[in-house]
Design an enzyme around this catalytic site. Structure first.
Site, PDB file in Angstrom:
ATOM      1  N   LYS A 116     -16.577  -6.621   5.851  1.00 23.13           N
ATOM      2  CA  LYS A 116     -15.327  -7.388   5.728  1.00 23.13           C
ATOM      3  C   LYS A 116     -14.828  -7.874   7.082  1.00 23.13           C
ATOM      4  O   LYS A 116     -13.799  -8.565   7.149  1.00 23.13           O
ATOM      5  CB  LYS A 116     -14.251  -6.530   5.055  1.00 23.13           C
ATOM      6  CG  LYS A 116     -14.243  -6.637   3.555  1.00 23.13           C
ATOM      7  CD  LYS A 116     -12.878  -6.279   3.003  1.00 23.13           C
ATOM      8  CE  LYS A 116     -12.715  -6.697   1.551  1.00 23.13           C
ATOM      9  NZ  LYS A 116     -11.393  -6.319   1.023  1.00 23.13           N
ATOM     10  N   ARG A 164      -2.086  -5.958  -8.401  1.00 28.83           N
ATOM     11  CA  ARG A 164      -0.950  -6.850  -8.136  1.00 28.83           C
ATOM     12  C   ARG A 164      -0.801  -7.905  -9.216  1.00 28.83           C
ATOM     13  O   ARG A 164       0.265  -8.176  -9.712  1.00 28.83           O
ATOM     14  CB  ARG A 164      -1.136  -7.550  -6.779  1.00 28.83           C
ATOM     15  CG  ARG A 164      -0.926  -6.618  -5.615  1.00 28.83           C
ATOM     16  CD  ARG A 164      -1.558  -7.153  -4.369  1.00 28.83           C
ATOM     17  NE  ARG A 164      -3.018  -7.138  -4.474  1.00 28.83           N
ATOM     18  CZ  ARG A 164      -3.825  -7.380  -3.480  1.00 28.83           C
ATOM     19  NH1 ARG A 164      -3.335  -7.713  -2.306  1.00 28.83           N
ATOM     20  NH2 ARG A 164      -5.133  -7.317  -3.635  1.00 28.83           N
ATOM     21  N   SER A 220      -3.222  -7.705   2.797  1.00 31.04           N
ATOM     22  CA  SER A 220      -3.520  -7.592   4.231  1.00 31.04           C
ATOM     23  C   SER A 220      -3.970  -8.947   4.776  1.00 31.04           C
ATOM     24  O   SER A 220      -3.650  -9.322   5.896  1.00 31.04           O
ATOM     25  CB  SER A 220      -4.615  -6.554   4.456  1.00 31.04           C
ATOM     26  OG  SER A 220      -4.209  -5.303   3.968  1.00 31.04           O
ATOM     27  N   HIS A 276       0.845  -1.207   0.000  1.00 28.02           N
ATOM     28  CA  HIS A 276       0.000   0.000   0.000  1.00 28.02           C
ATOM     29  C   HIS A 276       0.878   1.255   0.000  1.00 28.02           C
ATOM     30  O   HIS A 276       0.603   2.214  -0.721  1.00 28.02           O
ATOM     31  CB  HIS A 276      -0.894   0.048   1.252  1.00 28.02           C
ATOM     32  CG  HIS A 276      -1.952  -1.020   1.324  1.00 28.02           C
ATOM     33  ND1 HIS A 276      -2.127  -1.806   2.435  1.00 28.02           N
ATOM     34  CD2 HIS A 276      -2.900  -1.420   0.433  1.00 28.02           C
ATOM     35  CE1 HIS A 276      -3.147  -2.633   2.235  1.00 28.02           C
ATOM     36  NE2 HIS A 276      -3.623  -2.429   1.026  1.00 28.02           N
TER      37      HIS A 276
HETATM   38  P1  ADP Z   1     -10.036  -3.344  -0.478  1.00 32.88           P
HETATM   39  O1  ADP Z   1     -10.750  -4.089   0.600  1.00 32.88           O
HETATM   40  O2  ADP Z   1     -10.702  -2.076  -0.869  1.00 32.88           O
HETATM   41  O3  ADP Z   1      -9.596  -4.165  -1.659  1.00 32.88           O
HETATM   42  P2  ADP Z   1      -7.303  -3.301   0.479  1.00 32.88           P
HETATM   43  O4  ADP Z   1      -6.846  -2.571   1.687  1.00 32.88           O
HETATM   44  O5  ADP Z   1      -7.166  -4.783   0.491  1.00 32.88           O
HETATM   45  O6  ADP Z   1      -8.769  -2.802   0.271  1.00 32.88           O
HETATM   46  O7  ADP Z   1      -6.564  -2.749  -0.801  1.00 32.88           O
HETATM   47  C1  ADP Z   1      -6.674  -1.421  -1.207  1.00 32.88           C
HETATM   48  C2  ADP Z   1      -6.095  -1.273  -2.593  1.00 32.88           C
HETATM   49  O8  ADP Z   1      -4.696  -1.526  -2.541  1.00 32.88           O
HETATM   50  C3  ADP Z   1      -6.640  -2.236  -3.630  1.00 32.88           C
HETATM   51  O9  ADP Z   1      -6.678  -1.579  -4.879  1.00 32.88           O
HETATM   52  C4  ADP Z   1      -5.621  -3.350  -3.668  1.00 32.88           C
HETATM   53  O10 ADP Z   1      -5.591  -3.983  -4.926  1.00 32.88           O
HETATM   54  C5  ADP Z   1      -4.359  -2.560  -3.426  1.00 32.88           C
HETATM   55  N1  ADP Z   1      -3.321  -3.367  -2.808  1.00 32.88           N
HETATM   56  C6  ADP Z   1      -3.403  -4.210  -1.772  1.00 32.88           C
HETATM   57  N2  ADP Z   1      -2.230  -4.798  -1.491  1.00 32.88           N
HETATM   58  C7  ADP Z   1      -1.349  -4.312  -2.411  1.00 32.88           C
HETATM   59  C8  ADP Z   1       0.029  -4.562  -2.700  1.00 32.88           C
HETATM   60  N3  ADP Z   1       0.734  -5.424  -2.012  1.00 32.88           N
HETATM   61  N4  ADP Z   1       0.569  -3.880  -3.716  1.00 32.88           N
HETATM   62  C9  ADP Z   1      -0.168  -3.022  -4.437  1.00 32.88           C
HETATM   63  N5  ADP Z   1      -1.455  -2.755  -4.249  1.00 32.88           N
HETATM   64  C10 ADP Z   1      -2.055  -3.392  -3.252  1.00 32.88           C
END
Ligand code: ADP
Length: 178
Positions: free
Chosen positions: A60, A109, A147, A36
């Site tokens: 979630k 990703r 996450s 992130h």
């Molecule tokens: P959501 O529940 O909205 O998907 P996340 O917190 O899991 O929220 O992810 C937020 C955004 O960050 C999403 O667009 C996800 O694809 C991206 N994201 C999550 N992990 C990574 C990572 N390791 N590298 C790049 N982008 C990521």
């Protein structure tokens, strides 16, 4: 100064005023990972201001509270210019309007992210055609991070060093024991 001109910036010493380009990076961030943070750094190069918006997302069933998720991002991005951390529980397109944001930033990703992201992007466009979604690619070293997997490793007492900011690492240890 009127309310309107407060949102304008002057550049090149000209009298040409332009609106600040505000992007919003929404997500659950349960918890924030170095993936992130990579996306945040890349976004800051492209926009005047980035708002990292933590979605309440009770559906979630997040492990961390909204307050914890916001605090962890704030700690990890301390001193970063033009970045603001906020949270929202309403429709993303309504939130975008309230902060005058025109661009939604999401991270991609792998192809597995694509279908879900495409659906969300198109739905948000249907709700508000003036908003664009852009996708940024993280460094490949973070592309395997999520996450969900971080929480899984922490639950099983594995080492997440280098994958998440230090504050996240210590809070995970406190939550899941070590
Ligand atoms: P959501 O529940 O909205 O998907 P996340 O917190 O899991 O929220 O992810 C937020 C955004 O960050 C999403 O667009 C996800 O694809 C991206 N994201 C999550 N992990 C990574 C990572 N390791 N590298 C790049 N982008 C990521």
């Amino acid at each position: 100064m009127t309310h309107d001109t407060q949102h304008m910036t002057l550049y090149n010493g000209d009298n040409i005023a332009r609106k600040k380009r505000v992007a919003v990076y929404p997500g659950t961030f349960d918890p924030v990972t170095n993936g992130h943070l990579d996306i945040m750094r890349r976004s800051l190069k492209m926009f005047d201001k980035l708002i990292v918006a933590v979605a309440h997302n009770p559906g979630k069933d997040p492990v961390f509270s909204v307050e914890e998720r916001v605090a962890l991002i704030k700690k990890a991005t301390k001193g970063w210019e033009n970045l603001q951390v906020d949270h929202f529980g309403n429709l993303l397109t309504d939130y975008m309007k309230s902060v005058d944001g025109r661009v939604i930033v999401r991270g991609l990703r792998a192809v597995t992210d694509y279908e879900f992201e495409l659906q969300m992007g198109l739905m948000n466009r249907a709700l508000d055609p003036s908003i664009e979604t852009i996708f940024l690619i993280p460094s490949e070293v973070y592309s395997f991070l999520s996450s969900r997997i971080i929480k899984e490793i922490a639950r099983l007492k594995g080492n997440v060093k280098g994958m998440v900011p230090e504050a996240v690492e210590s809070l995970l240890k406190r939550k899941f024991g070590k």
